[in-house]
Design a protein around this motif. Structure first.
Motif, short mmCIF file in Angstrom:
data_model
loop_
_atom_site.label_atom_id
_atom_site.label_comp_id
_atom_site.label_asym_id
_atom_site.label_seq_id
_atom_site.Cartn_x
_atom_site.Cartn_y
_atom_site.Cartn_z
N PHE A 108 10.23 -11.18 3.17
CA PHE A 108 8.96 -11.69 3.68
C PHE A 108 9.20 -12.16 5.10
O PHE A 108 10.20 -12.84 5.37
N VAL A 109 8.30 -11.80 6.01
CA VAL A 109 8.48 -12.24 7.39
C VAL A 109 7.18 -12.82 7.93
O VAL A 109 6.09 -12.35 7.61
N GLN A 110 7.33 -13.85 8.72
CA GLN A 110 6.17 -14.38 9.45
C GLN A 110 6.56 -14.46 10.92
O GLN A 110 7.52 -15.13 11.29
N ARG A 111 5.79 -13.77 11.74
CA ARG A 111 6.01 -13.80 13.19
C ARG A 111 5.05 -14.82 13.79
O ARG A 111 3.85 -14.78 13.51
N ILE A 112 5.58 -15.72 14.59
CA ILE A 112 4.76 -16.75 15.20
C ILE A 112 4.83 -16.55 16.71
O ILE A 112 5.93 -16.45 17.27
N GLY A 113 3.64 -16.48 17.36
CA GLY A 113 3.63 -16.14 18.78
C GLY A 113 3.90 -14.66 18.92
O GLY A 113 3.49 -13.86 18.08
N ASP A 114 4.66 -14.29 19.94
CA ASP A 114 4.88 -12.86 20.19
C ASP A 114 6.34 -12.47 19.97
O ASP A 114 6.89 -11.64 20.69
N TYR A 115 6.97 -13.08 19.00
CA TYR A 115 8.35 -12.71 18.63
C TYR A 115 8.34 -11.26 18.14
O TYR A 115 7.57 -10.92 17.25
N GLN A 116 9.21 -10.41 18.72
CA GLN A 116 9.17 -8.98 18.38
C GLN A 116 10.44 -8.48 17.71
O GLN A 116 10.58 -7.29 17.48
N GLN A 117 11.39 -9.39 17.41
CA GLN A 117 12.66 -8.90 16.87
C GLN A 117 12.68 -8.98 15.34
O GLN A 117 11.64 -9.09 14.70
N TYR A 118 13.87 -8.97 14.77
CA TYR A 118 14.01 -8.86 13.31
C TYR A 118 14.97 -9.90 12.75
O TYR A 118 15.45 -9.77 11.64
N GLY A 119 15.27 -10.91 13.54
CA GLY A 119 16.20 -11.94 13.06
C GLY A 119 17.61 -11.41 12.89
O GLY A 119 18.31 -11.83 11.97
N ALA A 120 18.04 -10.52 13.78
CA ALA A 120 19.38 -9.93 13.64
C ALA A 120 20.46 -11.02 13.65
O ALA A 120 21.50 -10.88 13.01
N ALA A 121 20.18 -12.13 14.38
CA ALA A 121 21.17 -13.21 14.43
C ALA A 121 21.44 -13.76 13.03
O ALA A 121 22.52 -14.30 12.76
N ASN A 122 20.48 -13.62 12.12
CA ASN A 122 20.64 -14.15 10.76
C ASN A 122 21.22 -13.12 9.79
O ASN A 122 21.52 -13.47 8.65
N ALA A 123 21.33 -11.88 10.23
CA ALA A 123 21.77 -10.83 9.31
C ALA A 123 23.15 -11.12 8.71
O ALA A 123 23.35 -10.89 7.51
N PRO A 124 24.10 -11.66 9.49
CA PRO A 124 25.41 -11.96 8.88
C PRO A 124 25.28 -12.97 7.72
O PRO A 124 25.99 -12.86 6.73
N VAL A 125 24.37 -13.94 7.88
CA VAL A 125 24.18 -14.94 6.83
C VAL A 125 23.60 -14.26 5.58
O VAL A 125 24.05 -14.50 4.45
N ARG A 126 22.62 -13.41 5.81
CA ARG A 126 22.02 -12.68 4.68
C ARG A 126 23.08 -11.83 3.98
O ARG A 126 23.20 -11.84 2.76
N MET A 127 23.88 -11.11 4.77
CA MET A 127 24.85 -10.20 4.16
C MET A 127 25.95 -10.97 3.44
O MET A 127 26.42 -10.53 2.39
N ALA A 128 26.32 -12.11 3.98
CA ALA A 128 27.33 -12.93 3.29
C ALA A 128 26.76 -13.45 1.98
O ALA A 128 27.44 -13.45 0.95
N ALA A 129 25.49 -13.87 1.99
CA ALA A 129 24.87 -14.36 0.76
C ALA A 129 24.76 -13.25 -0.27
O ALA A 129 24.99 -13.45 -1.47
N GLN A 130 24.44 -12.04 0.19
CA GLN A 130 24.36 -10.91 -0.74
C GLN A 130 25.74 -10.56 -1.29
O GLN A 130 25.88 -10.23 -2.47
N ALA A 131 26.77 -10.64 -0.43
CA ALA A 131 28.12 -10.31 -0.87
C ALA A 131 28.56 -11.29 -1.96
O ALA A 131 29.22 -10.91 -2.93
N GLN A 132 28.15 -12.58 -1.80
CA GLN A 132 28.49 -13.60 -2.79
C GLN A 132 27.89 -13.29 -4.15
O GLN A 132 28.46 -13.63 -5.18
N GLN A 133 26.72 -12.67 -4.12
CA GLN A 133 26.01 -12.38 -5.37
C GLN A 133 26.63 -11.23 -6.14
O GLN A 133 26.40 -11.10 -7.33
N ARG A 134 27.35 -10.38 -5.42
CA ARG A 134 27.88 -9.21 -6.10
C ARG A 134 28.93 -9.67 -7.11
O ARG A 134 29.78 -10.49 -6.78
N PRO A 135 28.87 -9.14 -8.34
CA PRO A 135 29.77 -9.60 -9.38
C PRO A 135 31.24 -9.46 -8.98
O PRO A 135 32.03 -10.37 -9.17
N ASN A 136 31.62 -8.33 -8.44
CA ASN A 136 32.98 -8.19 -7.93
C ASN A 136 32.99 -7.14 -6.87
O ASN A 136 32.16 -6.25 -6.85
N ARG A 137 33.93 -7.24 -5.97
CA ARG A 137 33.99 -6.28 -4.88
C ARG A 137 34.60 -5.01 -5.37
O ARG A 137 35.60 -5.00 -6.03
#
Ligand code: MG
Ligand code: MG
Length: 621
Positions: A592-621
């Motif tokens: 879910f995304v909410q853009r406020i003002g004229d922000y045009q990006q995708y939150g790439a700065a947060n992608a590592p946090v998202r990917m780390a959280a997803q990696a944590q969820q994986r049962p095993n590597r």
């Protein structure tokens, strides 16, 4: 299609393609090139004679447009000068066996070469005279890193001084544009002295021009150089010879030759039209994503339907004749296709539950298909049932269907035609539209997808991001429609262990890996989703400490973000709030995304946090 001119012949240097010399030539011919430049090292490593290559070219219907490169020739002191003339004679022998009449000489890089244009001109004239006696010709190219000659105008001055009918100029878009040199004057070179034209694009990189050229060239439309302006000047000169691709690129050398060759020819067709040499219908105007179609079986249809209800979608209809369901919220239409023995079921067999088609709203579907056809992307004709509307479609490089939906003037929709729709639409849509659709690409295929979306649909590439996943690096580039209503982040992983890499392994190929839904009220959207039992991706507490400090957010704001597992970004134009669902079957997820003002990006700065959280969820590597 009307044409301003007959299209110029299309050629490609064998160095641009992978494989043995015969494999390269077969790929070029199969895709539709008229000719190939033979790169000498390809011939040296070929286990046969130049005559064999001549015979193969004849069989394949290819001309051999140029033999190259001849290095470190002009303006040498003796004894190198005399030796170079002998060397030239030996090359002429090879060319005659090959059936190639044009030799390319690139400007001298040797430390021995003398800075003397008159001497260079005299040497080239003598070489041209020797060539002329055998019915051959010589063209001279300024290398961007030539010792004394590195601009096309300088090479042209020497060619004029040489003043021999068998001596002409070669211009190369990379060598010209990499130095920010102005190509417009090429328009004034007499067409009969412009012997050959090579094209290459490249991303803007800050490195020495030699390494840049040897490893990172790519096809016109894949990089950031103004290649169309260059071609416009070439066309204005009256040049009627081949447009020839000369691409040194490590990924191309590893990719299947036909795939690269198809991209190459597509790029030439596109750039020739951009330069006004031919006419293609312009790309359509876009108005967002019309629908996304998921390939599922009965069991996954039920589970994905439940997931979608949790996210605020309602079941809006059932297909009149097929096992296909429509879920809707705002302008977002999601189709779950579990029809046995269909293209979707084939996709499901191969990839599991996944997005098998994407539909884009356009103003003129017929013109869009005509443009696609003109760019080697034929219309894809899906089997349809009686009374169903045929929706024009093309296939993306990964095989995903891209439908082009042109809204009917009557307002009657494709859903009215094909579905038994439930009577009323619930008033509680919090999601308004598809914000972006992110795709995972196989390694080494970024340029391939960039060219497809750029050439066929006129999408522009955005900045390249390099994102750290806990298990490797992901490169991400978004293709956007000019009005920004369609945004497609493309992600490539160089490791199999990253979120993107694992996606490819699980999925047996590329595909949609998350769907971002736009909302004007992300807090209510998330509260509702949670109340309906949706599982959102948990974000580590440390993240909130970090962004609080980074952006100077109030404690209250930070607490609100934390409670909703919301990620936050801002730039000079506005703010971005986003949150992710847990992954569906380890395959795709929603955002879910909410853009406020004229922000045009995708939150790439947060992608590592998202990917780390997803990696944590994986049962095993
Ligand atoms: Mg060149
Ligand atoms: Mg996203």
């Amino acid at each position: 299609m009307t044409r301003l001119h007959r299209p110029l012949p299309k050629s490609i240097a064998t160095v641009s393609l992978s494989g043995t010399l015969p494999e390269k030539m077969e790929a070029a011919a199969a895709i539709g090139f008229d000719g190939v430049e033979i790169f000498e090292s390809d011939l040296l490593t070929f286990d046969g004679t130049p005559n064999d290559i001549r015979a193969l070219a004849l069989t394949l219907g290819l001309s051999i447009t140029c033999f190259q490169p001849f290095r470190d020739f002009e303006a040498m002191p003796d004894p190198q000068r005399a030796r170079n003339m002998d060397r030239a004679e030996r090359k002429f022998d090879v060319m005659q066996a090959l059936g190639c009449e044009l030799l390319m000489v690139c400007s001298n890089v040797s430390p021995l070469t003398i800075n003397d244009d008159a001497r260079a001109a005299a040497d080239l004239a003598e070489m041209a005279e020797r060539a002329h006696r055998r019915g051959l010709r010589v063209c001279y190219e300024a290398l961007a890193w030539g010792r004394h000659v590195n601009r096309w105008r300088h090479a042209w001055k020497i060619v004029q001084e040489g003043n021999h009918p068998a001596l002409g100029l070669l211009v190369d878009s990379f060598h010209t544009l990499a130095l920010n040199d102005d190509p417009s004057g090429i328009a004034d070179v007499p067409a009969d002295k412009l012997f050959f034209v090579q094209l290459a694009d490249a991303p803007r990189l800050s490195m020495d021009v030699l390494s840049w050229s040897r490893h990172f060239r790519n096809f016109p439309g894949q990089g950031q150089l103004p290649v169309a302006d260059f071609v416009r000047a070439v066309l204005a000169s009256g040049y009627r010879g081949p447009l020839s691709l000369e691409i040194f690129n490590d990924e191309f050398r590893a990719a299947p030759a036909r795939l690269t060759a198809r991209d190459g020819l597509r790029s030439l067709l596109m750039v020739e039209a951009e330069a006004g040499g031919t006419v293609l219908p312009p790309p359509p105007a876009f108005d967002g994503v019309e629908f996304l179609e998921f390939a599922v079986d009965d069991e996954h249809a039920i589970r994905l339907g439940e997931t979608l209800r949790g996210l605020g979608f309602h079941h809006a209809g059932r297909h009149r004749s097929k096992s296909v369901d429509l879920f809707r919220q705002g302008r977002v239409n999601l189709i779950l296709n579990s029809e046995p023995d269909s293209a979707a079921s084939e996709h499901f067999q191969f990839h599991g539950p996944s997005v098998c088609a994407m539909a884009l709203r356009v103003d003129d579907a017929a013109a869009a298909i005509e443009r696609a056809n003109g760019l080697l992307c034929p219309e894809w004709r899906e089997r349809i049932g009686d009374g169903e509307r045929r929706i024009p479609a093309v296939r993306a490089p990964d095989g995903t269907l891209v439908y082009l939906v042109q809204p009917a003037p009557t307002g009657r929709t494709i859903y009215d035609d094909d579905f038994n729709l439930t009577a009323d639409t619930p008033p509680d849509a919090l999601v308004t539209a598809v914000d972006h659709v992110a795709q995972a690409l196989p390694m080494g295929r970024m340029d391939n997808f960039v060219l497809f979306y750029h050439a066929v649909f006129g999408f522009a590439p955005e900045q390249l991001w390099e994102i750290a996943d806990p298990y490797g690096l992901i490169r991400s580039r978004t293709m956007v429609s000019p009005d920004r209503s369609v945004r497609l982040p493309l992600n490539v992983s160089e490791s199999r262990e990253t979120a993107t890499g694992r996606f490819l392994t699980t999925y047996a190929g590329a595909g949609v890996h998350h769907i971002a839904l736009a909302t004007d009220d992300i807090l209510r959207t998330l509260e509702r989703a949670t109340a309906r039992g949706s599982r959102l991706l948990g974000i580590p507490a440390n993240y909130y400490e970090d962004i609080g400090a980074k952006w100077g957010l109030s404690d209250q704001r930070i607490e609100q973000l934390r409670q909703h597992n919301l990620l936050y970004d801002q730039d000079e134009n506005g703010e971005f709030l986003h949150a992710y669902t847990e992954t569906f079957d380890g395959r795709f997820f929603f955002e879910f995304v909410q853009r406020i003002g004229d922000y045009q990006q995708y939150g790439a700065a947060n992608a590592p946090v998202r990917m780390a959280a997803q990696a944590q969820q994986r049962p095993n590597r």
